[in-house]
Motif scaffolding. Structure first.
Motif, PDB file in Angstrom:
ATOM      1  N   ARG A 165     -11.229  -1.472   7.769  1.00  0.00           N
ATOM      2  CA  ARG A 165     -10.552  -1.582   6.278  1.00  0.00           C
ATOM      3  C   ARG A 165      -9.236  -2.147   6.017  1.00  0.00           C
ATOM      4  NH1 ARG A 165      -8.687   3.941   2.911  1.00  0.00           N
ATOM      5  NH2 ARG A 165      -7.846   2.868   1.051  1.00  0.00           N
ATOM      6  N   ILE A 166      -8.623  -1.442   7.194  1.00  0.00           N
ATOM      7  CA  ILE A 166      -6.939  -2.056   7.332  1.00  0.00           C
ATOM      8  C   ILE A 166      -7.096  -3.484   7.672  1.00  0.00           C
ATOM      9  CG2 ILE A 166      -4.971  -2.062   8.858  1.00  0.00           C
ATOM     10  CD1 ILE A 166      -5.344   0.952   9.166  1.00  0.00           C
ATOM     11  N   ARG A 167      -7.904  -4.010   8.328  1.00  0.00           N
ATOM     12  CA  ARG A 167      -8.024  -5.540   8.556  1.00  0.00           C
ATOM     13  C   ARG A 167      -8.232  -6.384   7.118  1.00  0.00           C
ATOM     14  NH1 ARG A 167      -9.125  -9.082  12.766  1.00  0.00           N
ATOM     15  NH2 ARG A 167     -10.343 -10.783  12.102  1.00  0.00           N
ATOM     16  N   GLN A 168      -9.248  -5.774   6.469  1.00  0.00           N
ATOM     17  CA  GLN A 168      -9.422  -6.352   5.324  1.00  0.00           C
ATOM     18  C   GLN A 168      -8.141  -6.295   4.329  1.00  0.00           C
ATOM     19  OE1 GLN A 168     -13.045  -4.232   3.882  1.00  0.00           O
ATOM     20  NE2 GLN A 168     -14.415  -5.413   5.535  1.00  0.00           N
ATOM     21  N   LEU A 169      -7.537  -5.245   4.253  1.00  0.00           N
ATOM     22  CA  LEU A 169      -6.275  -5.239   3.421  1.00  0.00           C
ATOM     23  C   LEU A 169      -5.306  -6.272   3.821  1.00  0.00           C
ATOM     24  CD1 LEU A 169      -5.466  -1.438   3.278  1.00  0.00           C
ATOM     25  CD2 LEU A 169      -5.998  -2.747   1.409  1.00  0.00           C
ATOM     26  N   ALA A 170      -5.037  -6.361   5.121  1.00  0.00           N
ATOM     27  CA  ALA A 170      -4.462  -7.353   5.656  1.00  0.00           C
ATOM     28  C   ALA A 170      -4.729  -8.909   5.175  1.00  0.00           C
ATOM     29  CB  ALA A 170      -3.944  -7.386   7.233  1.00  0.00           C
ATOM     30  N   GLN A 171      -6.034  -9.259   5.259  1.00  0.00           N
ATOM     31  CA  GLN A 171      -6.808 -10.555   5.201  1.00  0.00           C
ATOM     32  C   GLN A 171      -6.645 -10.885   3.603  1.00  0.00           C
ATOM     33  OE1 GLN A 171     -10.770  -9.566   6.618  1.00  0.00           O
ATOM     34  NE2 GLN A 171     -10.268 -11.052   8.102  1.00  0.00           N
ATOM     35  N   ARG A 172      -6.645  -9.764   2.986  1.00  0.00           N
ATOM     36  CA  ARG A 172      -6.591  -9.964   1.325  1.00  0.00           C
ATOM     37  C   ARG A 172      -5.233 -10.383   0.963  1.00  0.00           C
ATOM     38  NH1 ARG A 172     -10.426  -5.710   0.694  1.00  0.00           N
ATOM     39  NH2 ARG A 172      -8.588  -4.189  -0.017  1.00  0.00           N
ATOM     40  N   TYR A 173      -4.238  -9.458   1.482  1.00  0.00           N
ATOM     41  CA  TYR A 173      -2.902  -9.887   0.984  1.00  0.00           C
ATOM     42  C   TYR A 173      -2.612 -11.049   1.818  1.00  0.00           C
ATOM     43  CZ  TYR A 173       1.895  -9.319   0.284  1.00  0.00           C
ATOM     44  OH  TYR A 173       3.237  -9.480  -0.005  1.00  0.00           O
ATOM     45  N   LEU A 174      -2.837 -11.665   2.882  1.00  0.00           N
ATOM     46  CA  LEU A 174      -2.335 -12.885   3.274  1.00  0.00           C
ATOM     47  C   LEU A 174      -3.125 -14.073   2.656  1.00  0.00           C
ATOM     48  CD1 LEU A 174      -2.068 -12.094   7.232  1.00  0.00           C
ATOM     49  CD2 LEU A 174      -0.338 -12.885   5.643  1.00  0.00           C
ATOM     50  N   ALA A 175      -4.267 -13.855   2.053  1.00  0.00           N
ATOM     51  CA  ALA A 175      -5.006 -14.714   1.229  1.00  0.00           C
ATOM     52  C   ALA A 175      -4.146 -15.077  -0.040  1.00  0.00           C
ATOM     53  CB  ALA A 175      -6.407 -14.251   0.904  1.00  0.00           C
ATOM     54  N   SER A 176      -3.533 -14.135  -0.770  1.00  0.00           N
ATOM     55  CA  SER A 176      -2.372 -14.370  -1.697  1.00  0.00           C
ATOM     56  C   SER A 176      -1.036 -14.720  -1.231  1.00  0.00           C
ATOM     57  CB  SER A 176      -2.257 -12.916  -2.571  1.00  0.00           C
ATOM     58  OG  SER A 176      -3.417 -12.750  -3.138  1.00  0.00           O
ATOM     59  N   HIS A 177      -0.542 -14.425  -0.135  1.00  0.00           N
ATOM     60  CA  HIS A 177       0.648 -14.641   0.359  1.00  0.00           C
ATOM     61  C   HIS A 177       0.280 -15.409   1.751  1.00  0.00           C
ATOM     62  CE1 HIS A 177       2.676 -12.860  -3.036  1.00  0.00           C
ATOM     63  NE2 HIS A 177       1.744 -11.824  -2.906  1.00  0.00           N
ATOM     64  N   PRO A 178       0.024 -16.655   1.911  1.00  0.00           N
ATOM     65  CA  PRO A 178      -0.279 -17.341   3.144  1.00  0.00           C
ATOM     66  C   PRO A 178       1.062 -17.237   3.985  1.00  0.00           C
ATOM     67  CG  PRO A 178      -1.263 -18.513   1.434  1.00  0.00           C
ATOM     68  CD  PRO A 178      -0.334 -17.598   0.718  1.00  0.00           C
ATOM     69  N   ALA A 179       1.007 -16.841   5.086  1.00  0.00           N
ATOM     70  CA  ALA A 179       2.269 -16.913   5.860  1.00  0.00           C
ATOM     71  C   ALA A 179       2.345 -18.492   6.535  1.00  0.00           C
ATOM     72  CB  ALA A 179       1.883 -15.833   7.506  1.00  0.00           C
ATOM     73  N   PRO A 180       3.618 -18.903   6.797  1.00  0.00           N
ATOM     74  CA  PRO A 180       3.827 -20.171   7.559  1.00  0.00           C
ATOM     75  C   PRO A 180       3.287 -20.086   8.776  1.00  0.00           C
ATOM     76  CG  PRO A 180       5.741 -18.531   7.637  1.00  0.00           C
ATOM     77  CD  PRO A 180       4.688 -17.896   6.665  1.00  0.00           C
TER      78      PRO A 180
END
Length: 216
Positions: A165-180
């Protein structure tokens, strides 16, 4: 530009009453626009809006285009009326500057809140902390009880599900705010600093990759 304190703050929707009492104790005038049980929780000030509804990153980004908007997330326990709340604030530098006096009033002491990044990042932080708190509570309960091997296996599988679940939270956030993209060399050090929630999401993904899959 300083926030005007001697103006009416309007509470919308399901904003808890103890939040309003906290602000009143700090000298703010607060009123309600409609019943507390309906609508999204929100505090509006003439200079900015504090959204307590837990928006998705996309919803928060859209709202931020309309004016000074802050995604505000906290653990809204009634004790915060007297002690202050743990706060995560997401928004532009300009919006945060406008809302700083109000954030200070809600927090335990001045500046005791975390600017997590752009609008939408605060909700991600609260979701992560909620999951982490559940994990700690779960681990304490396991420590205090006697388990059979089957019980222990079931609880280990539960922890694996929590990690996913935590992994999915992180993936969804980075999908909206891609890291450099990572720097090709550590010399000189990469000067790009991702915002707090983004850095946390990256770290969580790296951490989850180090854990082997549990029993099938």
């Amino acid at each position: 530009m300083k926030t005007r304190k001697n103006v009416d703050i309007v509470a919308h929707g399901a904003t808890p009453e103890h939040i309003l009492r906290r602000l009143q104790q700090k000298g703010y005038t607060v009123s309600r626009q409609y019943a507390a049980a309906t609508g999204a929780a929100c505090l509006s000030h003439p200079d900015f809006t504090l959204d307590l509804s837990g928006p998705t990153p996309a919803q928060a980004r859209q709202q931020a285009q309309t004016g000074a908007y802050i995604d505000l997330a906290g653990h809204w326990h009634p004790a915060g009326q007297h002690l202050g709340y743990v706060l995560y604030a997401g928004g532009s530098d300009a919006a945060i500057t406008l809302a700083r006096p109000l954030l200070d009033a809600l927090a335990p002491v001045s500046s005791a809140w975390l600017m997590t990044g752009p609008a939408g990042s605060a909700t991600f932080m609260r979701q992560y902390m909620d999951a982490l708190g559940y994990s700690l509570h779960y681990g304490q309960a396991a420590h205090d009880m006697q388990f059979t091997p089957a019980d222990l296996l079931q609880r280990l599988q539960g922890q694996e599900q929590l990690l996913e679940r935590i992994r999915q939270l992180a993936q969804r956030y980075l999908a909206s705010h891609p890291a450099p993209a990572p720097a090709t060399s550590n010399l000189p050090p990469d000067h790009r600093q991702p915002h707090f929630a983004q850095a946390l999401a990256q770290w969580l993904l790296r951490l989850s990759d180090t854990f082997p899959s549990g029993p099938n």
